[in-house]
Design a protein around this motif. Structure first.
Motif, PDB file in Angstrom:
ATOM      1  N   PHE A 280      -9.001  -6.128  30.930  1.00  0.00           N
ATOM      2  CA  PHE A 280      -8.786  -4.697  30.643  1.00  0.00           C
ATOM      3  C   PHE A 280      -7.790  -4.568  29.492  1.00  0.00           C
ATOM      4  O   PHE A 280      -6.717  -5.174  29.525  1.00  0.00           O
TER       5      PHE A 280
ATOM      6  N   GLY B  14     -11.715  -0.913  28.607  1.00  0.00           N
ATOM      7  CA  GLY B  14     -10.489  -0.242  28.187  1.00  0.00           C
ATOM      8  C   GLY B  14     -10.896   1.092  27.604  1.00  0.00           C
ATOM      9  O   GLY B  14     -12.037   1.241  27.163  1.00  0.00           O
TER      10      GLY B  14
ATOM     11  N   VAL C 227      -5.319  -2.130  27.332  1.00  0.00           N
ATOM     12  CA  VAL C 227      -4.653  -0.817  27.388  1.00  0.00           C
ATOM     13  C   VAL C 227      -3.895  -0.539  26.093  1.00  0.00           C
ATOM     14  O   VAL C 227      -3.455  -1.462  25.408  1.00  0.00           O
TER      15      VAL C 227
END
Ligand code: 5GP
Length: 203
Positions: free
Chosen positions: A131, A22, A133
């Protein structure tokens, strides 16, 4: 192998490998600290970098800080599972540590950038790719500035790199939005618990 032995084998298997990527400033460190409190079976692998330590960073705990020369010798000796140049510095994951932690049945978390994440995925296809974000790019820039540890040019570079990193989201298995820290930690924990319970025949 009899049924009893097979059952024992499934129950005593090695730890899973988790890649957590990230953009810089998204809050991966804080998330990981909180995650370690609620998932005692995970361990972050301390990686190597050629960048200067930030104020408050501890050698051997946050990173192994090494010179570019030392880093290059480690590459030559094949000591990295992956390495990449990120925001102008070299970063690499030590293979030996990853193997040793997994052998103990502990899950390893690699907090690495997308280039490194994709290399790991290629070399270790069973790796779990997560991931993280931010709720928005504006919020990311605000968090980078609130850190007060990077120069303006570094902040600009990290914001630019963030856009490129976000393009790699489709290569990952899971997306976690770090808006409210508690719910992001809950999501990460749920993903890891489910993946630990997944039936695999990987010894
Ligand atoms: P920072 O300098 O802010 O600590 O980290 C910059 C970026 O490098 C972050 O995205 C971090 O996850 C990534 N990173 C840290 N260690 C490694 C590593 O061993 N390999 C790779 N490829 N990236 C890393």
């Amino acid at each position: 192998m009899d049924l009893e032995a097979r059952l024992r084998k499934f129950m005593s298997r090695k730890g899973i490998l988790i890649v957590l990527s990230g953009p810089s400033g998204v809050g991966k460190d804080t998330l990981l600290e909180r995650l370690e409190q609620v998932c005692p079976h995970i361990q972050r692998c301390v990686t190597y970098t050629t960048r200067e330590p930030r104020q408050g960073e501890r050698r051997g705990l946050d990173y192994n800080f090494v010179s570019e020369e030392e880093f290059r010798s480690m590459i030559a000796r094949g000591e990295f599972l992956e390495f990449a140049r990120v925001h102008g510095h070299l970063y690499g994951t030590p293979l030996k540590e990853v193997l040793a932690i997994r052998e103990k049945g502990i899950d390893v978390v690699l907090k690495i950038d997308v280039q490194g994440g994709l290399t790991v995925k290629q070399k270790v296809p069973e790796a779990i790719m997560i991931f993280v974000v931010p709720p928005s790019l504006e919020e990311l820039e605000r968090r980078l500035r609130a850190r007060y540890t990077d120069k303006e040019s570094d902040i600009k570079r990290r914001c630019k790199d963030a856009r490129k990193e976000l393009e790699q989201i489709p290569q990952y298995d899971y997306l976690v939005i770090n808006d409210q820290i508690e719910s992001a930690v809950d999501n990460l924990r749920a993903i890891i618990l489910a993946e630990r319970a997944r039936i695999r025949d990987d010894g």
